[in-house]
Every structure is written in structure tokens, then in C-alpha cells.
Design an enzyme around this catalytic site. Structure first.
Site, mmCIF file in Angstrom:
data_model
loop_
_atom_site.group_PDB
_atom_site.id
_atom_site.type_symbol
_atom_site.label_atom_id
_atom_site.label_comp_id
_atom_site.label_asym_id
_atom_site.label_seq_id
_atom_site.Cartn_x
_atom_site.Cartn_y
_atom_site.Cartn_z
ATOM 1 N N LYS A 1 2.879 22.836 11.135
ATOM 2 C CA LYS A 1 1.642 22.963 11.929
ATOM 3 C C LYS A 1 2.037 24.060 13.124
ATOM 4 O O LYS A 1 1.481 24.963 13.406
ATOM 5 C CB LYS A 1 1.282 21.746 12.415
ATOM 6 C CG LYS A 1 -0.139 21.669 13.249
ATOM 7 C CD LYS A 1 -0.967 20.552 13.415
ATOM 8 C CE LYS A 1 -1.200 19.546 11.893
ATOM 9 N NZ LYS A 1 -1.817 18.236 12.498
ATOM 10 N N ARG B 1 -0.914 15.969 18.388
ATOM 11 C CA ARG B 1 -0.800 15.856 16.791
ATOM 12 C C ARG B 1 0.451 15.990 16.433
ATOM 13 O O ARG B 1 1.317 16.706 17.124
ATOM 14 C CB ARG B 1 -1.541 16.899 16.469
ATOM 15 C CG ARG B 1 -3.113 17.128 16.589
ATOM 16 C CD ARG B 1 -3.858 18.411 15.824
ATOM 17 N NE ARG B 1 -4.976 18.751 16.352
ATOM 18 C CZ ARG B 1 -6.070 18.470 15.697
ATOM 19 N NH1 ARG B 1 -5.890 17.923 14.497
ATOM 20 N NH2 ARG B 1 -7.344 18.826 16.008
ATOM 21 N N GLY C 1 -2.600 13.377 7.207
ATOM 22 C CA GLY C 1 -3.190 12.257 7.246
ATOM 23 C C GLY C 1 -2.313 11.074 7.335
ATOM 24 O O GLY C 1 -2.468 9.895 7.564
ATOM 25 N N MET D 1 0.572 10.682 9.592
ATOM 26 C CA MET D 1 0.865 10.511 10.862
ATOM 27 C C MET D 1 -0.184 10.446 11.726
ATOM 28 O O MET D 1 -1.377 10.560 11.437
ATOM 29 C CB MET D 1 2.228 11.491 11.434
ATOM 30 C CG MET D 1 3.396 11.107 10.328
ATOM 31 S SD MET D 1 4.876 11.884 10.942
ATOM 32 C CE MET D 1 4.286 13.660 10.563
ATOM 33 N N ARG E 1 -2.596 26.125 6.980
ATOM 34 C CA ARG E 1 -1.035 25.670 6.309
ATOM 35 C C ARG E 1 -1.543 26.055 4.671
ATOM 36 O O ARG E 1 -2.554 26.379 4.158
ATOM 37 C CB ARG E 1 -0.921 24.243 6.445
ATOM 38 C CG ARG E 1 -2.028 23.332 5.945
ATOM 39 C CD ARG E 1 -1.848 21.914 6.275
ATOM 40 N NE ARG E 1 -2.854 21.175 6.002
ATOM 41 C CZ ARG E 1 -3.343 19.723 6.611
ATOM 42 N NH1 ARG E 1 -2.354 19.239 7.423
ATOM 43 N NH2 ARG E 1 -4.346 19.429 6.215
ATOM 44 N N HIS F 1 -9.787 12.141 3.380
ATOM 45 C CA HIS F 1 -8.395 11.647 3.017
ATOM 46 C C HIS F 1 -8.259 11.309 1.644
ATOM 47 O O HIS F 1 -7.208 11.512 1.069
ATOM 48 C CB HIS F 1 -8.124 10.615 3.949
ATOM 49 C CG HIS F 1 -6.876 9.769 3.538
ATOM 50 N ND1 HIS F 1 -7.047 8.892 2.766
ATOM 51 C CD2 HIS F 1 -5.686 9.962 4.009
ATOM 52 C CE1 HIS F 1 -5.716 8.277 2.237
ATOM 53 N NE2 HIS F 1 -4.692 9.088 3.316
ATOM 54 N N SER G 1 24.260 16.038 -29.055
ATOM 55 C CA SER G 1 22.913 15.985 -28.439
ATOM 56 C C SER G 1 23.073 14.617 -27.536
ATOM 57 O O SER G 1 23.450 13.547 -28.016
ATOM 58 C CB SER G 1 21.680 15.396 -29.538
ATOM 59 O OG SER G 1 20.403 15.304 -28.521
ATOM 60 N N CYS H 1 18.381 14.641 -25.496
ATOM 61 C CA CYS H 1 17.105 14.283 -25.944
ATOM 62 C C CYS H 1 16.656 12.734 -25.258
ATOM 63 O O CYS H 1 15.585 12.374 -25.784
ATOM 64 C CB CYS H 1 17.057 13.843 -27.515
ATOM 65 S SG CYS H 1 18.502 12.790 -28.001
ATOM 66 N N TYR I 1 19.652 23.527 -25.131
ATOM 67 C CA TYR I 1 18.237 23.139 -25.178
ATOM 68 C C TYR I 1 17.898 21.694 -24.668
ATOM 69 O O TYR I 1 18.819 20.840 -24.560
ATOM 70 C CB TYR I 1 17.623 23.189 -26.697
ATOM 71 C CG TYR I 1 18.132 22.159 -27.387
ATOM 72 C CD1 TYR I 1 17.604 20.766 -27.588
ATOM 73 C CD2 TYR I 1 19.440 22.397 -28.270
ATOM 74 C CE1 TYR I 1 18.148 19.664 -28.344
ATOM 75 C CE2 TYR I 1 19.859 21.369 -29.268
ATOM 76 C CZ TYR I 1 19.215 19.822 -29.257
ATOM 77 O OH TYR I 1 19.689 18.819 -29.761
#
Length: 880
Positions: free
Chosen positions: A24, A94, A103, A105, A337, A453, A769, A837, A857
Site C-alpha cells: 500500500k 492503516r 481486511g 489487519m 493495488r 469483505h 515412475s 504419478c 513427465y
């Protein structure tokens, strides 16, 4: 005194100072320096916050004097003085962490008001306005700084609104606001044992202390854990000169996104309120109006705002979330932001920005969180179904869900963790409800807008949310809500559609999603960039076809035991297990053979032209038999009731066999290749089923590539013996059918010994695998079921382990074994094909690790294939 700089004026900062100034603060600095109308202010750095905690919650030396010095600069800029009874300077305080935590803090507005300055503000701007600001400040200061529950202040305010018969705060006359402020001060004194502090400087440092402390409040800790944000970043504190949106009808406040955060459409999206302050919009206390209405109400301000939005989006090259205030017809930008967005919006915005020339394809790929894609692959309400819509609210977060109504976040968490599907229903949510939102299927609120919120948090989690549904009247004490004459009680099932805003009675049928053109284009770019292949785990032809539709390049795991569990097959499997001779066992296997062949035929056909890894039987045989305790109870019942003697004898024989096959630790017992060695006829039947299906498909003119996988090998001799068996069966099928076909034989690496002896095992393997589910269990010595149910959460909470290793690959231990295995295996066979896998094959950070160690893969569930394709491309972009 320390010479360290802890406090920066906005003009002293830059956008690239996010780690020091917080997101911010860095953006406020950047906007100031590019000439936007930003009220002046200062930023206390994250370093000050870190030193605050290191020093036992004490401000670092020199910080307070730097704050006082910068406050004098703000006084010079505004021509007002902090604490001046005649012309007071008021500020907001803030939080602002380096990573956006909306939301989570705390914020305090209108700081600097006291019993004298409120009179001065009243003379300058109107008494009603002054006391509206004062009661807001007392409430926020009491809640955030002094720890007095917000609801206690709210009850006092509601009492006055009820007396007047009004719904909105601004409808209260000034004399009521004066009384509200007096009652708020009395509440503070009762709760703290001391009067409300009248010194603005004392107020300021108490507020800074509270914001630093809010870095470690419960909701911030939960949010960081969910979003994997480090605990040691700290928060900056932004102190900014107040501008007022509640001075009258030429004032207002709002929040807007430069593109639609739900769909990604290139249009301004947001809300505003006339004669209000910022928390009125985000808290959902009043239902705001769409930003498009501002064009009619204040056309000049609207055009200026549109121009600023375009400037900010081009400057940051990303969709922006902007907070603004209008004071006496003058526009101020309070924050920008990078805007949080749904997965659908993230994909569309990324692809659109490439076509607009703002970003590259690589940047677009990096802009989309792979895990977010889950949202696009989930279901929606079947449009053909008949539903009973009982109310409509704002479509705040897309997707649909059904569940039991709960009104309390704690209860939602308990029921959700027990596996119940619940919908959290609230008048409005606050950051304290986050744990309940996490455990719910979706959220419904009666107040609040698209930027409240509930909406922001639900969108970030990919959960459906309907906000501002004013038709529902919630009674928390009675545990119910009403829509006209309809009463919905706690535990009743409702459905919500976050894409339309509909609230529906009962459970609704859901259908699979359709992939947007932008999604397909992004995945096409990902495929052009990635070098890691993506396969799917599939046990049925339907799963295989779905995986192929999602872009799978083969099957990395077919679990043949899943085919044995079908109701029509289980009795034959049990007949095979209970056989007392090889001849009896073979008779049962002969019945299973055509069934298995049909399974393999369907899967291989669905993946025509692509490899299909088929794992031979892996689990211990007792898993296919009834539970011993249940059998014993059934036998006792038959004895007591004088049941059929033949049936009783069968049950007793079955119980004996179940007890013979029972194992103390079946995970480490008679399973995998050990079964194939002791019962070779089982593996021979499965190999024959694979090759007969293959021959049939080749005859039909299809190209198929079965890969026969031997599970749980720990020694090369095991693999050599079973490979010989498979080769012999293949040769028999070739002779019987007159068909030549391709196949390969490999193994699953799932115990540490196999990884350490990979150079030897590779002599007999065409492929490896990694079965990382079992490799994780055997490396840690954890039973997954016991660990996750009993102690693993403690290990994560106490930071013994950074993550649950069954969800996110343990790169330090299991990963080291995998790297050893890859290096040793390829020493023996440089072109050895190696994949993964286990469930980690669809987890983005695990996929990046697989790319780094050179796997060919990854394989994952069909619905995670698009996630893996994107994550594999990101791994290539990050690591080359």
C-alpha cells in the site's frame, strides 16, 4: 539515537520499495510521484515492525521522533495543525504488508479528534459531520486499539436508530450523534478503567502500536497460513491526511477495479456511496451503487476517475483495485493495488493484455496461479434443472454450491472439518469469520456489495458468494432466516449461485464447466513453452477420455485394483483369493480375464497414439475381503438364531482365511511385486489381458503403447523375474493372435531402497515412475492415514515441517531420494524415461521441482491436467 530511517514521506518512496514500505505504501508513493491526486502522508517501514517484535513490542529507538518530524511536514503541506482546536489535522492510520492481505489487519480513521477538535471541525464543516466522524473514530479506536468488541458500539448506535425508526446512520440527527459519542466514551472508560485519550499524539502512537500488533492477530495468522505468506515480513503503517466523503451530497467514497474481477471484461467495475466514508463500502454496512451511476451524478469526477484508472493500469501493466474519495467535488485516490480476481478473470485479463500489447506471453503465463485454475474446472448449476429461487443478491464470486445453512463461523469450521457441506449465512462477514469461510462451500450475506469483505475473500479462495441479498432476514438467536413467509432453519439445505446471485431452496444438480477460448489459448502458449510432459492418472475409459480432452499426453497411472472393486467382480476376486489350489485360482482368474481385457481395451483406445502406464495389482489381498470384525458379528448372529448350517460354515471358512491374510502393517506387507512373485498367475492374467486388448486394437488399425508397471520393487532381481513373466505372456499372445505390438516394462519407485539402487534396477527397466505417496510414507516412516488424522497438523503448525508432505512434495528428503534415483538411473540408461504419478504430480511447486531434476513427465488426476500444463510452463520460465 538510531540513524536508521524508519519513516518515509510518500514522495520519498517508489513502487519497487514494496518489501520496505509495504504494498500500500509503495503504491501511494508511486502514485504521488506520477502526479495523481493523493492526500499527503508518511509510511513507517516494515523494518520498524520487525524491530518492534524483536524488542519485545517496543518501538525502535528514534522512530517516534521521526514520526513527529514528518507530522510537522504534513502540517505545513495542509496548513492545519494536529490537535489544533480551531483547524485540526486529522489522519488515517492503516496497515500495509508487502503482500496484499485485504481486511486482515487493522485501520483507524479520523484520528486526531477529541472533545475540543470536534468542535473546531464542526465550526469548519458542520456539526453533524463532525460528530459523525467522532463517533466513527471512537468506535474504530475502541475496537482496534483498545480491544472492545465492535458489536458493543454497534448496539448503542442501533438503539438510537430504533428510537428514531430509521435504517441508515446518516438519518440520525446531530443531537443523537452527540449522545452516541458520549455513550461510546463511557463504554471505553468502563472497559479500560481510564477515560478516552484526548491527546492526539498519544492516540497516534497507540494506533501505530495496534497496527504493528495486528500483524499477529488470529485472522492475519490464518490468512497467511492459507495463502502461504511468510510470517516474518511485518507490516508497514501508512499515516495519511484525511479527506472526507461524508461532508454532504457532493462527497462520496468508493472502490473500483479497472476490469471486472469476476469475468475479466475490460470495463470499469466498482461501487460507491454518496456522503459516506471508506469503511461503509468495504464493511457492507450500506449496499452501494454501481460505479456507472457516478457518470450521471458527477460526470466531471467520473471522467477524471476513468482517465486515472487507464493511467494506473498502463503504468502497472495489470488490473488495479482502486480506493477513492470525493470531497466537495474533488477526487482523491487513496490506494491502488493489483486487484484480486477469479481464475476466469485472471485468464481473460492475462490473454487480453497480451493482445493489447501490454505484456508478453511469458508474463501472461506467470500472471495466472496454477492452483486458481481449479475454479474453472469445477461445476455449475445444470441449466436444464428446475430450481426454486427464493431470493437474489449480488453475484459476488462465481461458481455454485449446496450445503446446510449455518450462521456461525466457528460452527461452520467444526462441521466443515467433519466433512459436512455447509453454506455460511451472515448479515455481513468480518475478517474474524475467515476460518468459517475456509470450511464452507460458499457464503451468503444479506448486506454488502461486490467489494465487501465476504466477496473479496470468497473470490480469492474460489468459493461461490452471494452478497447484499436484502430479501433475507436473519435471526441469529432463533437460528433461522426468513424470505417473506418462508422460514429456512439452521441445518436446512440451500444452494447459491455466485455467478447469478441466486439463492435456491434445496440441493441442485451441478455440471462440468466449459473452457473459455482465452483459457485454451493460454494453455496453448503454456504447451509451446514447457518441456515437461503432462499425463493423467485414469482407471476407466471415461476418465481417460476426460484427461485427453484436458490435454493429457498419455496415462501415467492406471490402477488395476480399482477394476477389481466393482460389485460384479468382487465375488470372483474373493473366489480367486480363497482358492485352495492353483487350479481353483486359475479358474477364477479365467473369469476375470475378459473383464480386465475390456477395461484395458477401453482405456488404450481412448488414449490411442499415446502411452498408457498400467500398474499391475498393488494392494494386499485382504483389502478385497470382508472386515474380520463384521464377519465375526455375522457368525455370532447366525449361531444365535439357528441360521443355515451351510451358510454358517462358509462364513467360518471365510473368517479363517481373512485372519490368515491379515497383516500387522499391510502398507509394508504382502503387496505389490511380492504378490506377483508368490502368485505369478495373477500377474500373468493381467499381462495377458493387457496384451490381448493391445492386439485387438492393433488389428483394428489403432496405434497403442501399453507400459506395464511392476509396483513396489526394491531389488533388481524382483523386476527381472517379473519382467521375464510379462515378456513370456507377450510372446504367447503374439503367437496366438499373429499380431506384433509394442510395449515396455518398468517399475514404480516408491521405497527408498529402489531409489538408492536405481542404477541396478535401470538395467531391467524401460521406465521409472515415482509413486510419491508411498515414497513419502516409507521415507518419513509415517502412515499417511494415521499421520494426517493424529499429528501431522501439529508438525505443520509448529513449523517442524513447512507443509503437509502428502500434499506438497518434501523436497529436502523425498526430493533428495528422487534426485539420487534420476542420476543413478540415467548413469545406466541415459535415455531412461522417468515420471511421477503420486498426487504431487498435480501440485505446482512439486511440478517445478520435477522440472528441475529432469523428469520427462508428471501425471495427475484428469481435472488437474490444465493446472499441471500451466505449472510446467511456469517452471520452464523460472528455471530455463
Amino acid at each position: 539515537m538510531s540513524n536508521k530511517k524508519y519513516v518515509y514521506l510518500f514522495e520519498e518512496g517508489r513502487a519497487d520499495m514494496k518489501n520496505l514500505l509495504g504494498g500500500k505504501g509503495a503504491n501511494l508513493a508511486e502514485m504521488t510521484n506520477i502526479g495523481l491526486p493523493v492526500p499527503p502522508g508518511m509510511i513507517i517501514t516494515t523494518e520498524a515492525c520487525k524491530e518492534f517484535y524483536l524488542g519485545g513490542r517496543q518501538f525502535p529507538p528514534g522512530m517516534e521522533e521521526q514520526v513527529r518530524e514528518k507530522m510537522r511536514v504534513l502540517e505545513e503541506k495542509t496548513g492545519r495543525r494536529f490537535g489544533d482546536p480551531a483547524n485540526p489535522l486529522l489522519v488515517s492510520v492503516r496497515s500495509g504488508a508487502p503482500v496484499s492481505m485485504p481486511g486482515m489487519m487493522d485501520t483507524v480513521l479520523n484520528l486526531g479528534l477529541n472533545d475540543q477538535t470536534v468542535e473546531g471541525l464542526g465550526r469548519a464543516a458542520g456539526r453533524r459531520f463532525a460528530f459523525d466522524c467522532y463517533r466513527r473514530f471512537l468506535n474504530m479506536f475502541g475496537d482496534v486499539v483498545l480491544g472492545i468488541e465492535h458489536a458493543r458500539f454497534e448496539r448503542i448506535l442501533e438503539k438510537y436508530k430504533e428510537r428514531r425508526g430509521v435504517n441508515l446512520d446518516q438519518e440520525l440527527p446531530v443531537e443523537d450523534l452527540e449522545q452516541v459519542a458520549a455513550e461510546y466514551k463511557a463504554l471505553i472508560e468502563r472497559e479500560t478503567g481510564r477515560p478516552f485519550p484526548q491527546d492526539p499524539v498519544e492516540q497516534l502512537f497507540m494506533a501505530i502500536y495496534a497496527v504493528f500488533s495486528s500483524w499477529n492477530n488470529d485472522r492475519a495468522i490464518v490468512y497467511r497460513r492459507i495463502n502461504k505468506i511468510p510470517d516474518d515480513l511485518g507490516t508497514a503503517v501508512n499515516i495519511q491526511v484525511m479527506v472526507f466523503g461524508n461532508l454532504g451530497d457532493d462527497c462520496g467514497t468508493g472502490v473500483a477495479f479497472t476490469r471486472d474481477p469476476a469475468t475479466g471484461a475490460r470495463q470499469l467495475y466498482g461501487e460507491y456511496l454518496i456522503n459516506a466514508q471508506g469503511e461503509d463500502v468495504v464493511a457492507g454496512i450500506r449496499t452501494p451503487r454501481p460505479i456507472s451511476d457516478l457518470e450521471v451524478e458527477m460526470p466531471a469526477v467520473y471522467q477524471q476517475f476513468v482517465s486515472i484508472c487507464e493511467q494506473l493500469e498502463k503504468h502497472y501493466r495489470n488490473m488495479q483495485d482502486i480506493e477513492f474519495t470525493i470531497e466537495r467535488g474533488k477526487l482523491y485516490i487513496l490506494q491502488t493495488r493489483t486487484g484480486k480476481r477469479t481464475a476466469q478473470a485472471a485468464v481473460k485479463i492475462a490473454v487480453d493484455m497480451v493482445h493489447e500489447g501490454l505484456i508478453s506471453k511469458e508474463e501472461a503465463i506467470m500472471r495466472v496461479e496454477p492452483a486458481q485454475l481449479d475454479q474453472l474446472l469445477h461445476r455449475r448449476i445444470d441449466p436444464r434443472s428446475r430450481v426454486e429461487v427464493i431470493a437474489r443478491g449480488l453475484p459476488a464470486s462465481p461458481g455454485a454450491a449446496s450445503g446446510k445453512v449455518v450462521f456461525d463461523a466457528d460452527e461452520a469450521e467444526i462441521l466443515g472439518n467433519q466433512g459436512e457441506k455447509v453454506i455460511l449465512v451472515r448479515t455481513e462477514t468480518t475478517p474474524d469469520d475467515i476460518h468459517g469461510i475456509v470450511a464452507s462451500q460458499g457464503v451468503l450475506t444479506s448486506r454488502g456489495g461486490m467489494t465487501s469483505h465476504a466477496a473479496v475473500v470468497a473470490r480469492g479462495m474460489g468459493k461461490p458468494c452471494v452478497c447484499g441479498c436484502e430479501a433475507i432476514r436473519i435471526d441469529y438467536e432463533a437460528g433461522e432466516f426468513r424470505v417473506n413467509d418462508l422460514v429456512i432453519k439452521k441445518g436446512d439445505v440451500i444452494s447459491i449461485d455466485g455467478s447469478t446471485g441466486q439463492v435456491i431452496l434445496g440441493e441442485v444438480p451441478l455440471i462440468d464447466p466449459e473452457l473459455s477460448p482465452e483459457f485454451l489459448e493460454l494453455l496453448q502458449w503454456a504447451d509451446e513453452i514447457r518441456t515437461l510432459g503432462v499425463r493423467a492418472n485414469a482407471d476407466t475409459p471415461e476418465d481417460a477420455a476426460r484427461a485427453r480432452a484436458f490435454g493429457a499426453e498419455g496415462i501415467g497411472l492406471t490402477r488395476t485394483e480399482h477394476m477389481f472393486m466393482a460389485p460384479d467382480r468382487l465375488p470372483i476376486v474373493q473366489e480367486m483369493i480363497l482358492a485352495t489350489s492353483t487350479r481353483e485360482r486359475q479358474a477364477a482368474l479365467d473369469k476375470l480375464l475378459p473383464m480386465q481385457q475390456g477395461d484395458f481395451y477401453g482405456i488404450l483406445k481412448a488414449m490411442e497414439g499415446l502411452p498408457v502406464t498400467i500398474r499391475l495389482l498393488d494392494p494386499p489381498l485382504h483389502e478385497f475381503l470382508p472386515n474380520a470384525e463384521e464377519l465375526a458379528v455375522e457368525i455370532t448372529r447366525l449361531r444365535l438364531t439357528g441360521g443355515n448350517d451351510e451358510e454358517l460354515q462358509k462364513k467360518e471358512e471365510l473368517l479363517k482365511k481373512v485372519r490368515v491374510l491379515a497383516e500387522f502393517n499391510p502398507m509394508l506387507g504382502h503387496r505389490g511385486c511380492r504378490l506377483g512373485i508368490t502368485f505369478p498367475e495373477v500377474y500373468a492374467m493381467q499381462a495377458r489381458a493387457i496384451f490381448q486388448a493391445t492386439a485387438q486394437l492393433v488389428k483394428e488399425g489403432l496405434r497403442v503403447f501399453p507400459e506395464v508397471e511392476i509396483p513396489l520393487v526394491g531389488d533388481v532381481k524382483e523386476l527381472a523375474l517379473l519382467r521375464q513373466l510379462v515378456n513370456e505372456v507377450a510372446e504367447q499372445v503374439r503367437k496366438e493372435t499373429g499380431v506384433n505390438f509394442e510395449y515396455s516394462v518398468g517399475t514404480m519407485i516408491e521405497i527408498p531402497r529402489a531409489a538408492l539402487l536405481a542404477d541396478e534396477i535401470a538395467r531391467e527397466a524401460d521406465f521409472f515412475s515415482f509413486g510419491t505417496n508411498d515414497l513419502t510414507q516409507t521415507t518419513f516412516g509415517f502412515s499417511r492415514d494415521d499421520a494426517e488424522g493424529k499429528f501431522l497438523h501439529e508438525y505443520v503448525e509448529k513449523k517442524i515441517l513447512p507443509e503437509n508432505p502428502f500434499i506438497v512434495l518434501d523436497q529436502a528428503g523425498v526430493g533428495k531420494l528422487m534426485k539420487i534415483c534420476v542420476d543413478l538411473g540415467r548413469q545406466t540408461k541415459p535415455d531412461l524415461v522417468i515420471g511421477i504419478c503420486g498426487e504431487h504430480g498435480g501440485e505446482p511447486s512439486s511440478i517445478e521441482f520435477c522440472h528441475r531434476i529432469g523428469l520427462n513427465y508428471v501425471s495427475c488426476s484428469p481435472f488437474r491436467v490444465p493446472i499441471a500444463r500451466l505449472a510446467a510452463a511456469q517452471a520452464r520460465i523460472k528455471n530455463g
